[in-house]
Scaffold this active site. Structure first.
Site, PDB file in Angstrom:
ATOM      1  CB  SER A   1      -3.298   1.674   2.887  1.00 28.39           C
ATOM      2  OG  SER A   1      -3.342   2.824   2.156  1.00 28.39           O
TER       3      SER A   1
ATOM      4  CB  THR B   1      -2.010   5.802  -0.199  1.00 21.72           C
ATOM      5  OG1 THR B   1      -1.991   5.549   1.122  1.00 21.72           O
ATOM      6  CG2 THR B   1      -1.659   5.440  -0.930  1.00 21.72           C
TER       7      THR B   1
ATOM      8  CG  ASN C   1      -9.061   7.157   2.121  1.00 23.66           C
ATOM      9  OD1 ASN C   1     -10.003   7.607   0.590  1.00 23.66           O
ATOM     10  ND2 ASN C   1      -8.101   6.810   2.441  1.00 23.66           N
TER      11      ASN C   1
ATOM     12  CD  GLU D   1      -8.717   2.452  11.264  1.00 24.64           C
ATOM     13  OE1 GLU D   1      -8.585   2.916   9.668  1.00 24.64           O
ATOM     14  OE2 GLU D   1      -8.535   1.446  11.995  1.00 24.64           O
TER      15      GLU D   1
ATOM     16  CB  SER E   1      -7.681   5.808   7.640  1.00 23.12           C
ATOM     17  OG  SER E   1      -8.577   5.522   6.937  1.00 23.12           O
ATOM     18  N   GLY E   2      -7.309   8.063   5.743  1.00 27.61           N
ATOM     19  CA  GLY E   2      -8.288   9.766   4.534  1.00 27.61           C
ATOM     20  C   GLY E   2      -7.051  11.051   4.319  1.00 27.61           C
TER      21      GLY E   2
ATOM     22  N   GLY F   1      -2.584   4.737   9.857  1.00 23.22           N
ATOM     23  CA  GLY F   1      -3.264   5.924  11.160  1.00 23.22           C
ATOM     24  C   GLY F   1      -3.277   5.078  12.376  1.00 23.22           C
TER      25      GLY F   1
HETATM   26  N1  ADP Z   1      -2.004  15.978  -1.246  1.00 16.74           N
HETATM   27  C1  ADP Z   1      -3.775  15.951  -2.128  1.00 16.74           C
HETATM   28  N2  ADP Z   1      -3.916  16.685  -2.701  1.00 16.74           N
HETATM   29  C2  ADP Z   1      -5.541  16.191  -3.043  1.00 16.74           C
HETATM   30  N3  ADP Z   1      -6.339  15.125  -2.426  1.00 16.74           N
HETATM   31  C3  ADP Z   1      -5.582  14.650  -1.857  1.00 16.74           C
HETATM   32  C4  ADP Z   1      -4.176  15.047  -1.411  1.00 16.74           C
HETATM   33  N4  ADP Z   1      -4.280  13.808  -0.795  1.00 16.74           N
HETATM   34  C5  ADP Z   1      -5.048  13.483  -0.471  1.00 16.74           C
HETATM   35  N5  ADP Z   1      -6.081  13.189  -0.961  1.00 16.74           N
HETATM   36  C6  ADP Z   1      -7.480  13.103  -1.197  1.00 16.74           C
HETATM   37  O1  ADP Z   1      -8.074  12.231   0.124  1.00 16.74           O
HETATM   38  C7  ADP Z   1      -7.864  11.186  -0.129  1.00 16.74           C
HETATM   39  C8  ADP Z   1      -7.383   9.976   0.763  1.00 16.74           C
HETATM   40  O2  ADP Z   1      -6.340  10.171   0.882  1.00 16.74           O
HETATM   41  P1  ADP Z   1      -5.303   8.244   0.960  1.00 16.74           P
HETATM   42  O3  ADP Z   1      -3.749   9.217   0.634  1.00 16.74           O
HETATM   43  O4  ADP Z   1      -5.821   7.833   0.647  1.00 16.74           O
HETATM   44  O5  ADP Z   1      -5.003   8.710   2.592  1.00 16.74           O
HETATM   45  P2  ADP Z   1      -4.107   7.614   3.317  1.00 16.74           P
HETATM   46  O6  ADP Z   1      -3.574   6.944   2.583  1.00 16.74           O
HETATM   47  O7  ADP Z   1      -4.148   8.506   5.132  1.00 16.74           O
HETATM   48  O8  ADP Z   1      -5.551   6.467   3.893  1.00 16.74           O
HETATM   49  C9  ADP Z   1      -7.379  10.865  -1.099  1.00 16.74           C
HETATM   50  O9  ADP Z   1      -8.291   9.548  -2.458  1.00 16.74           O
HETATM   51  C10 ADP Z   1      -8.052  12.006  -2.330  1.00 16.74           C
HETATM   52  O10 ADP Z   1      -9.343  12.510  -2.740  1.00 16.74           O
HETATM   53 MG    MG Z   2      -3.705   4.774   2.360  1.00 18.55          MG
END
Ligand code: ADP
Ligand code: MG
Length: 1002
Positions: free
Chosen positions: A161, A112, A157, A396, A107-108, A394
């Site tokens: 999601s 996404t 995060n 956790e 997560s984080g 992922g």
């Molecule tokens: N490629 C990226 N560039 C900049 N910030 C990112 C990037 N990927 C993730 N982040 C930051 O990390 C946070 C968490 O990413 P997210 O995709 O929601 O994580 P996950 O879906 O894996 O839990 C996002 O809200 C953003 O602030």
């Molecule tokens: Mg996500």
């Protein structure tokens, strides 16, 4: 990748397969760290992309970046999520195979975000039509909507999601996105009623009360204060600095319209989803009622307006719902009884209803989006190709892990299984395709853990279901005991009771531990049964089925009530949906994105090694690398390899004409590759160790370097040379008339060069074109030679095209020119007139003459005037030329025959008159002496004589007088003078006097 090799010292390797020490986790993490510090967040393991969350906006997602990756070979550019996207897209197009991009990570870690980047890439770079634009918009806009209802702030995060998502993007035969479909997995419903400290409920609740217009809130009977609602403040942080709920609401509202929700639908949907507020409004009916019941107080609900709003929303009858929330229907001895609930039971009934409504409406929302994304063209839908995007929770691990973590980690266990199978499979397939022997790879196969969880009858899920369904006093603890009894001996399962002393210390008595491939996790069994049952009391279900709310009627169907079959438990549903997902993924060519978070504080630039090491471990990255490196670290198609390194071998440089494999073989032998270092497949070379490739790459660098040095040197020289050149030019000009010397050689060469180039452009095109550029002094001679050559060439070309008649004509004209040009005054006038074959034909000549000639062929005949030798009387005669003689004819008589052998020569004046004298040898007494004749076509006549008698060199042109023989040794003289008109007469001195008009001034 090759280009990356050059920069490897500076920022590690762009592909982990090139790590020299590929089994060292330390080296692996160091490489990630080095690159992360340079904002290089992407690194490959072969074709797998590893991505480290930068927690800051990098300038690497612009349209220009997208263009850079479009249609470019995966390895030519630095690693990027766009390269993976483009590669999948191109494989789909070229191999007509469905693709999927599997994004995993905790997560984080950025899953996404990565999936959004992929979608954006397709939206921007794929071809589009007008229809496609709306599809693209809808695909993109589905994200904010699903995130609003399915994401929440967690400790890990701010936008976590809380559901799994698999999205198919469909492309038509032109490669344009034309539709989509979403599958959702296991929404974390418990969040609706409970949040841990520092976490929030789903975004949509906060967005609505912060962002909705007053009017809408009033209609919904809501207040703007989140604090008013227990469900929203359990985690004590309704406000988060990184989230702007108000503007997010606007985005979501707009996205809903794009997807195709009418205003009315939006309102109903939002109402339904957020009805939950009412349950928990402090002072609401349910809360008080439950409490009051406990205290047998009969105080009535005071806040009837809230109640009315709620009921109108759920579309159910007040008393019916009240009854359902505070009582439980039980069947005893065949009779149905309503048994009252205590406060705790009533609260849990309320929570169950809230979760049920939220969960079901979420699924309804996904379906609604799917309808909007559906590829409308049924006819063509079979031809559509698909790229699937999996953004799923992922692995956790929390302090306290419950049923949700158990499901999530089981899901990751399955994905890892798929990953192993597919990567190993594809690796093996590639070896087979290339005809290279496959050597078995040692790796941990996590199937044993998957089986532990999912096996029929013996697996943890089966045991859990059994406890949920069996009659009697089943509880979370009895479930734990049963687990110990059934799977207690499994190598990947431990409980407090079964553990050794050391493990016991870190385990609670209500926990069981699974040794996942990614690490150990302790699960607390509390709540497992309830969550797995996910029961909604039957009477509550009945109430919901009677709802008049448009959406709820679609979410709760009456069939559910009559269906005697027990509903599937949550874990079993999840297990089945995962099995389906694996089938879907198996049918496609996978690409992998493995996301890593560098720190837990969501901070940019911070790389916590312990945290990263943990993820590297449980993402199985080291194993992935081991599999990839097991055989050959590097492989590349022959043409690509040869193209890059051909300059390193004289036999392959600058080009290799033979078979590619022979070229590569020659090249690597020249480079000194040992047989064990490489293998040649059908289309690719396989190189076992990175160091072999590095050495080759270094050699290439060196070659480039030496080339660059040479270039640099000549560039330095260039500047000095420009000065020198100016000087040289001036000198050259000054010495231009001197013989060639160091001072003028450059200048002369230049002048020559320019002249030749100019000449080249201005060469005469026809024989008559006499133009010719003026040569510089140094080239006069050459120019003249060239001019002649050119003219000869033109003439030759011209001659080749002329007819025999015309050739004959020209030959005579050439003779005329040789004899008379610039010598006789009337020659120029003769030039344009064609010479004729004869001036007299058969009819003009007396038959007796022709008879006398017999077989002698006449070559030319012309009327002439003959001047008598005595008295110079003018008489009309004919002059005939045959092959052997010239004959003077008078009517029918051959008056004089002059054999060419007796013809000494011909005299003619230089003036414009037509007189000429045929001189004959005097020894011959038969001869009557020289003949003085005149022809109106004197040039033509004498040219014919010269040719027939072969006397071209015996034609004399005289300036003022001609002497001739009269016979018997006597001489006569003809005097020529210029005058105004032609006059021929005997002068007083006995000479023949000829006056001729001047035609051409000399
Ligand atoms: N490629 C990226 N560039 C900049 N910030 C990112 C990037 N990927 C993730 N982040 C930051 O990390 C946070 C968490 O990413 P997210 O995709 O929601 O994580 P996950 O879906 O894996 O839990 C996002 O809200 C953003 O602030
Ligand atoms: Mg996500």
């Amino acid at each position: 990748m090759e280009s990356a090799l050059t920069a490897r010292d500076r920022v590690g390797v762009q592909d982990f397969v090139l790590l020299e020490n590929h089994t060292s986790e330390v080296a692996f993490i160091e490489n990630l760290r080095k690159r992360f510090k340079e904002n290089l967040i992407y690194t490959y393991i072969g074709s797998v992309l590893v991505s480290v969350n930068p927690y800051k906006d990098l300038e690497i997602y612009t349209k220009q970046h997208m263009e850079r990756y479009r249609g470019v070979n995966f390895y030519e550019v630095s690693p990027h999520i766009y390269a993976v996207s483009d590669n999948a897209y191109r494989s789909m197009r070229s191999e007509k195979r469905d693709q999927c991009i599997l994004i995993s990570g905790e997560s984080g870690a950025g899953k996404t975000e990565a999936s959004k980047k992929v979608l954006q890439y397709y939206a921007v770079t794929c071809p589009a039509s007008e229809h496609v634009q709306t599809v693209k918009d809808r695909l993109l806009q589905s994200n904010p909507v699903l995130e609003a209802f399915g994401n929440a702030k967690t400790l890990r995060n701010d936008n976590s999601s809380r559901f799994g998502k698999y999205m198919d993007v469909q492309f038509d035969f032109k490669g344009a996105p034309v539709g989509g479909h979403i599958l959702n997995y296991l929404l974390e419903k418990s969040r609706v009623v409970h949040q841990s400290h520092g976490e929030r409920n789903f975004h949509i609740f906060y967005q609505l009360i912060e962002g909705a217009e007053d009017e809408l809130l009033r209609r919904l009977g809501l207040e703007r204060m989140a604090q008013q609602y227990q469900y929203l403040v359990k985690g004590s942080c309704p406000k988060v600095s990184s989230i702007n709920d108000r503007s997010d609401w606007k985005v979501v509202r707009k996205a809903l319209s794009v997807i195709g929700f009418s205003d009315d639908e939006v309102e109903v949907h939002v109402h339904t989803h957020t009805h939950i507020y009412r349950h928990t409004h402090k002072g609401s009916y349910i809360e008080r009622n439950s409490v009051l019941k406990m205290h047998t107080n009969t105080q009535r609900c005071s806040d009837s307006s809230i109640l009315v709003g709620w009921l109108s929303l759920l579309g159910v009858d007040f008393s019916v719902l009240k009854e359902a929330l505070t009582h439980k229907k039980i069947t005893a001895k065949g009779e149905e009884l309503m048994s009252p609930l205590n406060q705790e039971q009533a609260s849990s009934a309320r929570d169950a209803l809230s979760k049920a409504i939220y969960g079901r409406t979420f699924t309804w929302l996904v379906n609604k989006i799917n309808t909007s994304l559906a590829f409308k063209d049924k006819f063509n839908s079979k031809n559509a190709s698909v790229i699937g995007l999996l953004d799923i929770y992922g692995f956790e691990v929390f302090q306290n892990n419950s049923f949700e973590q158990f499901c999530i980690n089981y899901c990751n266990e399955k994905l890892q299984q798929l990953f192993i199978e597919l990567t190993l499979k594809s690796e093996q397939e590639e070896y087979e395709a290339e005809g290279i022997t496959w050597e078995p790879v040692q790796y941990f196969n996590n199937k044993i853990i998957c089986d532990l969880v999912e096996e029929k009858f013996k697996g943890i899920i089966s045991i859990l279901d059994e406890e949920c369904l069996r009659p009697g006093d089943a509880s979370d603890i009895t479930f734990l005991v049963k687990l110990e009894d059934t799977v207690g001996g499994h190598a990947h399962f431990v409980t407090h009771k079964l553990a050794d002393g050391k493990t016991r210390k870190v385990m609670g008595r209500e926990e069981f531990r699974l040794l996942h491939y990614a690490g150990e996790v302790n699960y607390n069994v509390n709540g497992f049964l309830d969550k797995n049952n996910d029961l909604l009391f039957r009477n509550l279900k009945e109430v919901m089925c009677s709802s008049e709310n448009r959406i709820l009627t679609q979410c709760f169907s009456r069939e559910e009530l009559t269906d005697k079959k027990l509903p599937e438990t949550t874990a079993t549903q999840f297990k089945n949906s995962l099995a389906k997902l694996m089938e879907i993924l198996m049918s496609k060519d996978p690409s992998y994105v493995r996301c890593i978070k560098p720190n837990d504080a969501k901070q940019a630039g911070r790389f916590e090694e312990v945290l990263v090491r943990h993820q590297v471990k449980y993402l199985g990255l080291m194993e992935n690398l081991r599999v990839r490196r097991a055989g050959f670290a590097y492989r590349r198609r022959y043409e690509v390899f040869l193209q890059r390194y051909k300059s390193l071998c004289p036999d392959t440089w600058p080009s290799w004409d033979g078979r590619l494999v022979d070229g590569v073989s020659t090249l690597v032998k020249h480079l000194g590759y040992k047989p064990e270092e490489y293998k040649l497949g059908r289309t690719k070379i396989f190189i076992r160790f990175p160091k072999t490739l590095f050495a080759t790459e270094e050699a290439l660098e060196e070659r480039k370097h030496s080339l660059a040095t040479k270039l640099q040197a000549s560039w330095k020289g260039y500047n000095q040379k420009t000065k020198y050149r100016k000087l040289r030019w001036v000198l050259g000009f000054m010495f231009r008339h001197h013989p060639r010397c160091p001072e003028n050689e450059y200048f002369l060469d230049y002048v020559r060069y320019t002249f030749l180039m100019k000449l080249h452009r201005a060469l005469p095109k026809t024989v008559l074109d006499k133009s010719w550029p003026t040569p510089p002094p140094a080239l006069t001679e050459a120019s003249e030679l060239l001019r002649k050559l050119c003219m000869q060439n033109l003439v030759w070309k011209y001659c080749k095209t002329i007819s025999p008649e015309w050739k004959h004509q020209l030959e005579q004209k050439v003779v005329a020119s040789e004899v008379f040009k610039d010598k006789k005054d009337n020659y120029p006038q003769s030039v344009p007139k064609l010479f004729v074959g004869t001036r007299l034909d058969g009819d003009d000549i007396n038959p007796k003459v022709l008879q006398a000639l017999g077989t002698e062929k006449m070559k030319y005949a012309v009327p002439v005037t003959k001047y008598d030798r005595k008295g110079f009387k003018a008489r009309a005669r004919q002059l005939l030329l045959t092959a052997s003689s010239a004959i003077i004819v008078e009517e029918a008589k051959l008056k004089q025959r002059i054999d060419y052998s007796a013809l000494k020569g011909v005299s003619v004046s230089s003036l414009s008159d037509g007189l000429f004298v045929l001189h004959v040898t005097c020894e011959d007494n038969k001869q009557k002496g020289d003949a003085v004749l005149q022809s109106d076509h004197v040039i033509e006549t004498l040219t014919k004589v010269a040719i027939c008698a072969d006397k071209i060199n015996n034609i004399n042109i005289n300036q003022s007088s001609i002497k001739f023989t009269l016979g018997q040794g006597k001489e006569g003289i003809i005097d020529f003078t210029s005058g105004s008109e032609l006059l021929v007469a005997k002068a007083k001195n006995g000479h023949l006097s000829v006056t001729a008009p001047r035609l051409n001034s000399r």
